[in-house]
Write a protein that holds these residues in place. Sequence first.
Motif, PDB file in Angstrom:
ATOM      1  N   LEU A  67     102.999   4.856  52.844  1.00  0.00           N
ATOM      2  CA  LEU A  67     103.896   5.860  52.607  1.00  0.00           C
ATOM      3  C   LEU A  67     104.900   5.354  51.730  1.00  0.00           C
ATOM      4  N   ARG A  68     105.264   4.243  51.386  1.00  0.00           N
ATOM      5  CA  ARG A  68     106.264   3.740  50.360  1.00  0.00           C
ATOM      6  C   ARG A  68     105.524   4.008  48.836  1.00  0.00           C
ATOM      7  N   VAL A  69     104.471   4.119  48.673  1.00  0.00           N
ATOM      8  CA  VAL A  69     103.618   4.258  47.479  1.00  0.00           C
ATOM      9  C   VAL A  69     103.825   6.104  47.295  1.00  0.00           C
ATOM     10  N   VAL A  70     103.648   6.671  48.268  1.00  0.00           N
ATOM     11  CA  VAL A  70     103.695   8.225  48.132  1.00  0.00           C
ATOM     12  C   VAL A  70     104.898   8.484  47.819  1.00  0.00           C
ATOM     13  N   ILE A  71     106.063   7.869  48.425  1.00  0.00           N
ATOM     14  CA  ILE A  71     107.547   8.147  48.129  1.00  0.00           C
ATOM     15  C   ILE A  71     107.827   7.716  46.725  1.00  0.00           C
ATOM     16  N   ASP A  72     107.359   6.571  46.279  1.00  0.00           N
ATOM     17  CA  ASP A  72     107.521   6.152  44.973  1.00  0.00           C
ATOM     18  C   ASP A  72     107.129   7.087  44.043  1.00  0.00           C
ATOM     19  N   GLY A  73     105.702   7.232  44.170  1.00  0.00           N
ATOM     20  CA  GLY A  73     105.005   8.268  43.211  1.00  0.00           C
ATOM     21  C   GLY A  73     105.618   9.383  43.284  1.00  0.00           C
ATOM     22  N   ALA A  74     106.161  10.135  44.335  1.00  0.00           N
ATOM     23  CA  ALA A  74     106.900  11.236  44.225  1.00  0.00           C
ATOM     24  C   ALA A  74     107.888  11.435  43.636  1.00  0.00           C
ATOM     25  N   GLN A  75     108.661  10.096  43.613  1.00  0.00           N
ATOM     26  CA  GLN A  75     109.997  10.012  43.061  1.00  0.00           C
ATOM     27  C   GLN A  75     109.693  10.002  41.375  1.00  0.00           C
ATOM     28  N   ARG A  76     108.691   9.155  40.980  1.00  0.00           N
ATOM     29  CA  ARG A  76     108.415   9.104  39.539  1.00  0.00           C
ATOM     30  C   ARG A  76     107.994  10.164  38.901  1.00  0.00           C
ATOM     31  N   LEU A  77     107.146  11.067  39.822  1.00  0.00           N
ATOM     32  CA  LEU A  77     107.026  12.428  39.153  1.00  0.00           C
ATOM     33  C   LEU A  77     107.925  13.325  39.160  1.00  0.00           C
ATOM     34  N   LYS A  78     108.775  13.242  40.242  1.00  0.00           N
ATOM     35  CA  LYS A  78     110.121  13.850  40.091  1.00  0.00           C
ATOM     36  C   LYS A  78     110.892  13.557  38.649  1.00  0.00           C
ATOM     37  N   THR A  79     111.123  12.369  38.385  1.00  0.00           N
ATOM     38  CA  THR A  79     111.578  11.988  37.104  1.00  0.00           C
ATOM     39  C   THR A  79     111.179  12.546  35.920  1.00  0.00           C
ATOM     40  N   LEU A  80     109.505  12.274  35.886  1.00  0.00           N
ATOM     41  CA  LEU A  80     108.920  12.927  34.811  1.00  0.00           C
ATOM     42  C   LEU A  80     108.995  14.273  34.666  1.00  0.00           C
ATOM     43  N   VAL A  81     109.122  14.915  35.718  1.00  0.00           N
ATOM     44  CA  VAL A  81     109.145  16.311  35.586  1.00  0.00           C
ATOM     45  C   VAL A  81     110.366  16.792  34.934  1.00  0.00           C
ATOM     46  N   THR A  82     111.463  16.152  35.542  1.00  0.00           N
ATOM     47  CA  THR A  82     112.713  16.449  34.985  1.00  0.00           C
ATOM     48  C   THR A  82     113.125  16.224  33.588  1.00  0.00           C
ATOM     49  N   ASP A  83     112.496  14.972  33.166  1.00  0.00           N
ATOM     50  CA  ASP A  83     112.526  14.723  31.777  1.00  0.00           C
ATOM     51  C   ASP A  83     111.747  15.805  30.985  1.00  0.00           C
ATOM     52  N   LEU A  84     110.412  16.014  31.370  1.00  0.00           N
ATOM     53  CA  LEU A  84     109.754  17.091  30.696  1.00  0.00           C
ATOM     54  C   LEU A  84     110.255  18.412  30.603  1.00  0.00           C
ATOM     55  N   MET A  85     111.159  18.721  31.761  1.00  0.00           N
ATOM     56  CA  MET A  85     111.908  20.072  31.681  1.00  0.00           C
ATOM     57  C   MET A  85     112.912  19.984  30.449  1.00  0.00           C
ATOM     58  N   ARG A  86     113.560  18.828  30.142  1.00  0.00           N
ATOM     59  CA  ARG A  86     114.808  18.590  29.549  1.00  0.00           C
ATOM     60  C   ARG A  86     114.032  18.831  28.048  1.00  0.00           C
ATOM     61  N   PHE A  87     112.906  18.001  28.043  1.00  0.00           N
ATOM     62  CA  PHE A  87     112.413  18.226  26.617  1.00  0.00           C
ATOM     63  C   PHE A  87     111.956  19.688  26.140  1.00  0.00           C
ATOM     64  N   SER A  88     111.314  20.154  27.091  1.00  0.00           N
ATOM     65  CA  SER A  88     110.857  21.567  26.747  1.00  0.00           C
ATOM     66  C   SER A  88     112.074  22.594  26.751  1.00  0.00           C
ATOM     67  N   ARG A  89     113.350  22.031  27.198  1.00  0.00           N
ATOM     68  CA  ARG A  89     114.249  23.149  27.053  1.00  0.00           C
ATOM     69  C   ARG A  89     115.177  22.847  25.739  1.00  0.00           C
ATOM     70  N   ILE A  90     114.930  21.807  25.094  1.00  0.00           N
ATOM     71  CA  ILE A  90     115.943  21.636  23.788  1.00  0.00           C
ATOM     72  C   ILE A  90     115.848  22.746  23.037  1.00  0.00           C
ATOM     73  N   THR A  91     114.578  23.196  22.488  1.00  0.00           N
ATOM     74  CA  THR A  91     114.376  24.348  21.598  1.00  0.00           C
ATOM     75  C   THR A  91     114.708  25.539  22.235  1.00  0.00           C
ATOM     76  N   THR A  92     114.173  25.654  23.336  1.00  0.00           N
ATOM     77  CA  THR A  92     114.117  27.156  24.114  1.00  0.00           C
ATOM     78  C   THR A  92     115.167  27.420  24.637  1.00  0.00           C
ATOM     79  N   ARG A  93     115.905  26.394  25.462  1.00  0.00           N
ATOM     80  CA  ARG A  93     117.145  26.675  26.170  1.00  0.00           C
ATOM     81  C   ARG A  93     118.639  26.235  25.616  1.00  0.00           C
ATOM     82  N   GLY A  94     118.509  25.654  24.420  1.00  0.00           N
ATOM     83  CA  GLY A  94     119.606  25.044  23.925  1.00  0.00           C
ATOM     84  C   GLY A  94     120.842  26.217  23.750  1.00  0.00           C
TER      85      GLY A  94
END
Length: 616
Positions: A417-444
């Motif tokens: 369960l801890r691995v699942v929660i940790d993985g989900a947490q990391r995925l969440k960070t990754l997705v957030t960063d990715l979103m930020r990255f893609s927004r730089i030019t399109t949503r600035g």
Amino acid sequence: MDPGTARRKLERASAFHWVHAVVVAMSLVLTFFAWHYSQSEHEARIKARFDREADQVLELVKERMQKYEEALWGGVALIQTFGGDVDFDQWRRYSQSIDLATRYPGINGIGVIHAVSESELPGYLADQRQLRADYRIHPAHEGDEYYPISYIIPVQGNEQAVGLDMAHETNRFTAAKLARDSGKAQITGPITLVQDSGKTPGFLFYAPFYEEAGATLDDRRDKFNGMVYAPFVVKRLLAGTLGKDKRHVGVRLLDGSNVLYDEHNPREADYDADPLFTRSATVSFYGRDWTFDIRSAKSFRDAASNSQPWTILVGGIAIDCLVIGLFIMISRRSQQALNYADSMTHQLEANAVELEASQHQLAERAEQLETSNAELEQFAYVASHDLQEPLRKISAYAQLLQEESEDRIDEEHRDYLRVVIDGAQRLKTLVTDLMRFSRITTRGEALKAINTAECLDCALENLELAIEESGANITADELPTCLADQSQLTLLFQNLVSNAIKYRAQRSPNIHISCRDLGSKSEFCVQDNGIGIDPQFYDRIFQIFQRLHNRREYSGTGIGLALSKRIVERCGGEIWLESVPGQGSKFFFTLTRVARQDNLKHDLARAHEPAIATAY
Ligand code: ADP
């Protein structure tokens, strides 16, 4: 110069133009003119030279004859001085005094002829025989007048002349009578001198003397006593007068039709069968008409030969040939240049067509790339956005499961369960960063003058916990106003400062933010005393998902610096770093400086991007 004009010029140069023909023709005409001029100049010069030499011949003969005449008249004067006659001894002395051999070259001697009548003959002979017992008058003739030669000096060589009667032969006699009657010096027609063994033409030169001067013909005939005379062999006379070595003309001397002297024959060394110049002059000499036929000799031709006109002609023609050659060469070269220019033009045209095609292709590709980039970014944004919800659910339900089933499941399942929660947490960070990255030019937001110090403050506020935990000491210089997107610049500072904290060394982190004025730009620097970066990784760390450490050493997604780069580039700046592994790193980036408030409008107009005002 446009290519058309250049080509026309080349075409003109490549043709054997009429101008070339005119130049060559003019040059030929000039050559012939120069040749002709030089030739006629030369001809005039040598003609003048011939005339000079011919005049000289006439003058010399004239002068010489005058000199002989003077000698004769000198004899006459002597006789007059002695009362109308002289004896042999007196005559000898006179002859010696005038130094015949030296001063009168060409003269055979000088003598005295007496006019003796029939009645005077016995007395005359008696007188002469007192001096020379064998004296006689010869040859015998029918006439009753005798003009015998009484004395002639030098005696030697003239023996046969002594006693010779001038009345025995027409030419001698006629001239004697003419001298007597005229009282003037006279020369005979051509005769052969008795003393000339060569029997070549000669003549006698008479000067009459009288008992006393008579004014009338009768007086002269009556008082005529005789003549002083000199015999001449024409050959000797002319040889003495006209030195052959000093002249380049041949002379033929005629008395009427009788040839007295003739150099116009092939036996003469200097004879020219086809003389360049000839001249015939008839001169009246002491009762005779002497015709001088003067012709240029071989030596004249040699001395007059002049290669200058021919040199001019040959040289001129050679130059003309060279000029023609040169023109031909020039036109060939121009033709080659023209061909080369043509081939280059064709090649350039082909290249231009190719370039246009590849530009077209490039534009198409760029368009495709732009579309696919936009699609990709859209996809990344949508994907990361859409992933957030299920991720949140996974994370929430996993945590719920963990809380509610904590007592019922064993340790192994708790770990799962801890691995699942940790993985989900990391995925969440990754997705957030990715979103930020893609927004730089399109949503600035639109770039505008931003107080960068405020952005830094905001970033540090966001990082408050991390700063506190790490015990980091953060200082900053006064920061300027620059063109930027406020939230993106905050994110940029946040990334760099959080990395400076995260990649700290054993010591507590010391972080300093400074800024340098570069004129239109500001150069920011975030300096830390962390673990540092090996220079070989300077490029790599700015690429997305590129990390230098694994998750267990340092957490992270590998997006932070790629995102920072994007933010800086969007603002028209650059980002780079300098680092010494083990000592720390300096991350630099530049932004456009907004120096004054009134420049703001202008600087905004120069902003790199059109404003995309969409918020998220
Ligand atoms: P993340 O930090 O999520 O790994 P980043 O893109 O921010 O990703 O950084 C990429 C890599 O660059 C990091 O993994 C790290 O190795 C290195 N790095 C970044 N900042 C620093 C720093 N200040 N000191 C040392 N290494 C750094």
